[in-house]
Write a protein that holds these residues in place. Structure first.
Motif, PDB file in Angstrom:
ATOM      1  N   MET A  99      16.952  -4.704  -1.916  1.00  0.00           N
ATOM      2  CA  MET A  99      16.815  -4.749  -3.379  1.00  0.00           C
ATOM      3  C   MET A  99      15.395  -5.130  -3.792  1.00  0.00           C
ATOM      4  SD  MET A  99      20.369  -6.607  -4.550  1.00  0.00           S
ATOM      5  CE  MET A  99      19.794  -6.720  -6.237  1.00  0.00           C
ATOM      6  N   THR A 100      14.804  -6.079  -3.071  1.00  0.00           N
ATOM      7  CA  THR A 100      13.437  -6.491  -3.401  1.00  0.00           C
ATOM      8  C   THR A 100      12.460  -5.357  -3.183  1.00  0.00           C
ATOM      9  OG1 THR A 100      13.967  -8.770  -2.782  1.00  0.00           O
ATOM     10  CG2 THR A 100      11.636  -8.176  -2.912  1.00  0.00           C
ATOM     11  N   LEU A 101      12.601  -4.647  -2.053  1.00  0.00           N
ATOM     12  CA  LEU A 101      11.714  -3.520  -1.769  1.00  0.00           C
ATOM     13  C   LEU A 101      11.893  -2.405  -2.802  1.00  0.00           C
ATOM     14  CD1 LEU A 101       9.651  -2.182   0.099  1.00  0.00           C
ATOM     15  CD2 LEU A 101      11.558  -1.327   1.482  1.00  0.00           C
ATOM     16  N   ALA A 102      13.153  -2.105  -3.155  1.00  0.00           N
ATOM     17  CA  ALA A 102      13.396  -1.069  -4.165  1.00  0.00           C
ATOM     18  C   ALA A 102      12.811  -1.467  -5.521  1.00  0.00           C
ATOM     19  CB  ALA A 102      14.895  -0.817  -4.292  1.00  0.00           C
ATOM     20  N   ALA A 103      12.919  -2.748  -5.862  1.00  0.00           N
ATOM     21  CA  ALA A 103      12.370  -3.208  -7.137  1.00  0.00           C
ATOM     22  C   ALA A 103      10.858  -3.051  -7.172  1.00  0.00           C
ATOM     23  CB  ALA A 103      12.765  -4.662  -7.372  1.00  0.00           C
ATOM     24  N   VAL A 104      10.198  -3.367  -6.056  1.00  0.00           N
ATOM     25  CA  VAL A 104       8.741  -3.223  -6.002  1.00  0.00           C
ATOM     26  C   VAL A 104       8.345  -1.755  -6.150  1.00  0.00           C
ATOM     27  CG1 VAL A 104       6.721  -3.487  -4.526  1.00  0.00           C
ATOM     28  CG2 VAL A 104       8.422  -5.322  -4.651  1.00  0.00           C
ATOM     29  N   ILE A 105       9.072  -0.858  -5.463  1.00  0.00           N
ATOM     30  CA  ILE A 105       8.741   0.572  -5.526  1.00  0.00           C
ATOM     31  C   ILE A 105       8.960   1.107  -6.945  1.00  0.00           C
ATOM     32  CG2 ILE A 105       9.420   2.858  -4.699  1.00  0.00           C
ATOM     33  CD1 ILE A 105      10.055   1.559  -2.002  1.00  0.00           C
ATOM     34  N   MET A 106      10.047   0.682  -7.587  1.00  0.00           N
ATOM     35  CA  MET A 106      10.349   1.185  -8.925  1.00  0.00           C
ATOM     36  C   MET A 106       9.371   0.668  -9.979  1.00  0.00           C
ATOM     37  SD  MET A 106      14.504   0.866  -8.864  1.00  0.00           S
ATOM     38  CE  MET A 106      14.725   1.607 -10.468  1.00  0.00           C
ATOM     39  N   SER A 107       8.712  -0.434  -9.717  1.00  0.00           N
ATOM     40  CA  SER A 107       7.761  -0.973 -10.687  1.00  0.00           C
ATOM     41  C   SER A 107       6.362  -0.400 -10.537  1.00  0.00           C
ATOM     42  CB  SER A 107       7.692  -2.501 -10.555  1.00  0.00           C
ATOM     43  OG  SER A 107       7.163  -2.860  -9.281  1.00  0.00           O
ATOM     44  N   LEU A 108       6.127   0.375  -9.489  1.00  0.00           N
ATOM     45  CA  LEU A 108       4.809   0.964  -9.283  1.00  0.00           C
ATOM     46  C   LEU A 108       4.591   2.134 -10.223  1.00  0.00           C
ATOM     47  CD1 LEU A 108       4.660   0.951  -5.370  1.00  0.00           C
ATOM     48  CD2 LEU A 108       3.664  -0.722  -6.958  1.00  0.00           C
ATOM     49  N   GLY A 109       3.363   2.464 -10.476  1.00  0.00           N
ATOM     50  CA  GLY A 109       3.027   3.608 -11.318  1.00  0.00           C
ATOM     51  C   GLY A 109       1.945   3.271 -12.327  1.00  0.00           C
ATOM     52  N   ASN A 110       1.297   4.304 -12.820  1.00  0.00           N
ATOM     53  CA  ASN A 110       0.219   4.150 -13.792  1.00  0.00           C
ATOM     54  C   ASN A 110       0.803   3.871 -15.170  1.00  0.00           C
ATOM     55  OD1 ASN A 110      -2.161   4.251 -15.233  1.00  0.00           O
ATOM     56  ND2 ASN A 110      -2.254   6.487 -15.264  1.00  0.00           N
ATOM     57  N   THR A 111       0.428   2.766 -15.757  1.00  0.00           N
ATOM     58  CA  THR A 111       0.883   2.416 -17.108  1.00  0.00           C
ATOM     59  C   THR A 111      -0.307   2.180 -18.044  1.00  0.00           C
ATOM     60  OG1 THR A 111       1.038   0.087 -16.439  1.00  0.00           O
ATOM     61  CG2 THR A 111       3.052   1.413 -16.297  1.00  0.00           C
ATOM     62  N   SER A 112      -1.347   2.949 -17.859  1.00  0.00           N
ATOM     63  CA  SER A 112      -2.545   2.798 -18.693  1.00  0.00           C
ATOM     64  C   SER A 112      -2.370   3.555 -20.009  1.00  0.00           C
ATOM     65  CB  SER A 112      -3.779   3.295 -17.932  1.00  0.00           C
ATOM     66  OG  SER A 112      -3.967   2.559 -16.754  1.00  0.00           O
ATOM     67  N   PHE A 113      -1.433   3.101 -20.823  1.00  0.00           N
ATOM     68  CA  PHE A 113      -1.185   3.728 -22.108  1.00  0.00           C
ATOM     69  C   PHE A 113      -2.119   3.155 -23.166  1.00  0.00           C
ATOM     70  CE2 PHE A 113       2.937   3.888 -19.924  1.00  0.00           C
ATOM     71  CZ  PHE A 113       3.228   5.227 -20.018  1.00  0.00           C
ATOM     72  N   LYS A 114      -2.256   3.904 -24.243  1.00  0.00           N
ATOM     73  CA  LYS A 114      -2.939   3.446 -25.438  1.00  0.00           C
ATOM     74  C   LYS A 114      -2.009   3.716 -26.611  1.00  0.00           C
ATOM     75  CE  LYS A 114      -7.190   3.926 -28.146  1.00  0.00           C
ATOM     76  NZ  LYS A 114      -8.481   4.659 -28.263  1.00  0.00           N
ATOM     77  N   ALA A 115      -1.767   2.709 -27.449  1.00  0.00           N
ATOM     78  CA  ALA A 115      -0.763   2.860 -28.504  1.00  0.00           C
ATOM     79  C   ALA A 115      -1.250   2.257 -29.815  1.00  0.00           C
ATOM     80  CB  ALA A 115       0.549   2.209 -28.084  1.00  0.00           C
ATOM     81  N   THR A 116      -0.703   2.765 -30.904  1.00  0.00           N
ATOM     82  CA  THR A 116      -0.954   2.240 -32.243  1.00  0.00           C
ATOM     83  C   THR A 116       0.373   2.205 -33.008  1.00  0.00           C
ATOM     84  OG1 THR A 116      -1.487   4.442 -33.100  1.00  0.00           O
ATOM     85  CG2 THR A 116      -3.332   3.078 -32.344  1.00  0.00           C
ATOM     86  N   ILE A 117       0.461   1.250 -33.936  1.00  0.00           N
ATOM     87  CA  ILE A 117       1.622   1.134 -34.820  1.00  0.00           C
ATOM     88  C   ILE A 117       1.163   1.452 -36.230  1.00  0.00           C
ATOM     89  CG2 ILE A 117       3.461  -0.368 -35.668  1.00  0.00           C
ATOM     90  CD1 ILE A 117       3.104  -2.082 -33.220  1.00  0.00           C
ATOM     91  N   GLY A 118       1.916   2.294 -36.927  1.00  0.00           N
ATOM     92  CA  GLY A 118       1.554   2.677 -38.288  1.00  0.00           C
ATOM     93  C   GLY A 118       2.711   2.481 -39.256  1.00  0.00           C
ATOM     94  N   LEU A 119       2.384   2.001 -40.463  1.00  0.00           N
ATOM     95  CA  LEU A 119       3.369   1.848 -41.543  1.00  0.00           C
ATOM     96  C   LEU A 119       2.873   2.642 -42.747  1.00  0.00           C
ATOM     97  CD1 LEU A 119       4.265  -1.959 -41.459  1.00  0.00           C
ATOM     98  CD2 LEU A 119       5.825  -0.074 -41.034  1.00  0.00           C
ATOM     99  N   PRO A 120       3.639   3.628 -43.218  1.00  0.00           N
ATOM    100  CA  PRO A 120       3.199   4.357 -44.420  1.00  0.00           C
ATOM    101  C   PRO A 120       3.022   3.436 -45.619  1.00  0.00           C
ATOM    102  CG  PRO A 120       5.019   5.500 -43.323  1.00  0.00           C
ATOM    103  CD  PRO A 120       4.883   4.163 -42.666  1.00  0.00           C
ATOM    104  N   ARG A 121       3.888   2.412 -45.713  1.00  0.00           N
ATOM    105  CA  ARG A 121       3.798   1.453 -46.816  1.00  0.00           C
ATOM    106  C   ARG A 121       3.947   0.053 -46.248  1.00  0.00           C
ATOM    107  NH1 ARG A 121       8.123   2.608 -51.159  1.00  0.00           N
ATOM    108  NH2 ARG A 121       9.407   2.927 -49.281  1.00  0.00           N
TER     109      ARG A 121
END
Length: 437
Positions: A99-121
């Motif tokens: 389970m520990t090994l599977a958890a480590v593998i599943m958490s790998l990956g590129n997460t270099s996102f860029k995000a913004t939050i917008g409110l019309p009003r």
């Protein structure tokens, strides 16, 4: 301290004693080579500290307490199996480490996102629908992994999936909700989370800061408020035409019963007809607006909101008429200049059990010379208490006490020092203010 090396060499004739031929650094001063070695040592030391910090952060930030418990207990079970030979320990150790090994593998990956939050009003009213726009993009050169987005909305959390994004690709997610109560609602910060479904390993990153959404109380439009002290030199024209005041308006022909002191003799001589002066009534309009925020004074939370809506509706009307206004709600005392700022402040009004039961004490401290006092109270406030409050106000001012009583029939009662109006629902307020205007 490092000591500079000395080299014993022969000195040619004529060379000054105590000097070494070929040496450019005096005694006790580091040479260039020593300075270079020190610089390399500092760089290596900083690099080691960075690596240790990242390792420590990896083990403390990414692995949850549950993950540590599973991993440590799995290792302990495998270690105990060797001397004891219990197959149960072996089975548990294998499962825990898997389970520990599977958890480590599943958490790998590129997460270099860029995000913004917008409110019309950024400002809405109770009952409106709000649409929050979340834009997530991949600014890197490699595809990103799947992740989960977590957007706090007040005390709730909106969670949504973020698919794999190719380089330069973006995704827009719209989160809609309906405003149910007045508040200043915090939206964000937006976080992405990646990990295993067991909760052993987590990878969390903050992408966008929070925004504040002002949910204004419900209000009703009111007609022009003309209540105030008439004939005030510092007052403002009210639009009412009278025969005796300070602000000259025009002339009209004489009618039986008019006061001859208002005859304009110069115009009468020119026209041959008696002409009477007319004036526009002026009133001093300094207004103090106070609402009780003690929840023990209200029969329900809905009644408290009714009181805030009454308070907000009258304040907006005063500001639209450019009447000088001071507002009081608990410990908050302000002199708003714009209706939007005033409504923002109304969104922040919260019940306070420690609110002073004598509303006029704080009001008179900040606004002792108003020409009109509006006091909004709850249905549980006794009439004797209201009378005592009104007696403390200036006799020259007008006082209107609005008692929010959810579901009660609207009513108006006049007393020597004040007028008491019962407001059962918000739609009663325009009718009541129309009668009292």
């Amino acid at each position: 301290m490092f000591r500079s090396r000395r080299t014993a060499t022969a000195q040619p004739a004529g060379a000054p004693a105590g000097r070494t031929v070929g040496s450019t650094a005096p005694s006790g001063v580091p040479t260039a080579a020593e300075l270079a070695r020190r610089s390399r040592r500092r760089r290596v030391s900083r690099a080691v500290r960075r690596v240790l910090h990242r390792i420590r952060r990896l083990f403390t930030s990414y692995i949850s307490p549950l993950g540590w418990a599973v991993a440590v207990s799995g290792i302990a079970a495998l270690a105990a199996f060797l001397p004891l030979g219990w197959h149960e320990l072996l089975a548990y150790g294998v499962v825990a480490m898997t389970m520990t090994l599977a958890a480590v593998i599943m958490s790998l990956g590129n997460t270099s996102f860029k995000a913004t939050i917008g409110l019309p009003r950024r400002r809405v009213t109770v009952g409106d629908t709000v649409a929050v726009r979340v834009d997530i993009a991949n600014p890197g050169r490699t595809p990103t992994a799947n992740a989960r987005g977590d957007l706090p909305i007040g005390e709730m959390h909106e969670r949504f999936s973020i698919p794999m994004l190719a380089p330069g690709q973006s995704k827009q997610t719209d989160v809609e909700f309906r405003t149910l109560s007045r508040a200043v609602l915090s939206i964000g910060p937006l976080r992405i989370r990646k990990g295993d479904p067991f909760g052993l390993v987590r990878h969390e990153k903050r992408l966008a800061d929070k925004l504040d959404l002002f949910i204004h109380p419900a209000t009703v439009p009111l007609k022009t408020l003309n209540a105030g002290l008439a004939r005030d030199l510092e007052g403002q024209p009210s639009g009412d035409i009278v025969d005796d005041d300070l602000d000259f308006y025009g002339l009209r022909e004489y009618e039986p019963g008019d006061d001859v002191r208002n005859v304009h003799w110069l115009s009468t001589a020119k026209t041959g007809t008696l002409m009477i002066r007319q004036y526009e009534a002026t009133r001093r309009t300094d207004t103090a607006l106070t609402v009780s925020v003690n929840p023990e004074e209200y029969a329900s939370a809905g009644e408290f909101e009714l009181a805030v809506s009454i308070h907000a509706s009258i304040g907006v009307r005063c500001l639209m008429q450019d009447r000088p206004l001071s507002t009081h709600a608990g410990d908050a005392h302000a002199t708003p200049r714009h209706a939007m700022d005033f409504l923002d402040a109304c969104s922040m009004i919260t019940p306070d059990h420690d609110d002073n039961p004598n509303l006029v004490e704080g009001t008179l401290t900040h606004d002792p010379d108003a020409s009109f006092y509006f006091l909004t109270v709850g249905s549980l406030r006794e009439l004797d208490s209201i009378k005592r409050m009104a007696l403390a106000l200036p006799k020259s001012a007008s006082t209107l006490v609005l008692q929010a009583s959810e579901g009660a029939p609207r009513a108006i009662r006049r007393f020597p020092d004040f007028t008491l109006a019962t407001v059962g629902e918000l739609d009663d307020l325009p009718l009541i203010m129309g009668v009292l205007a």
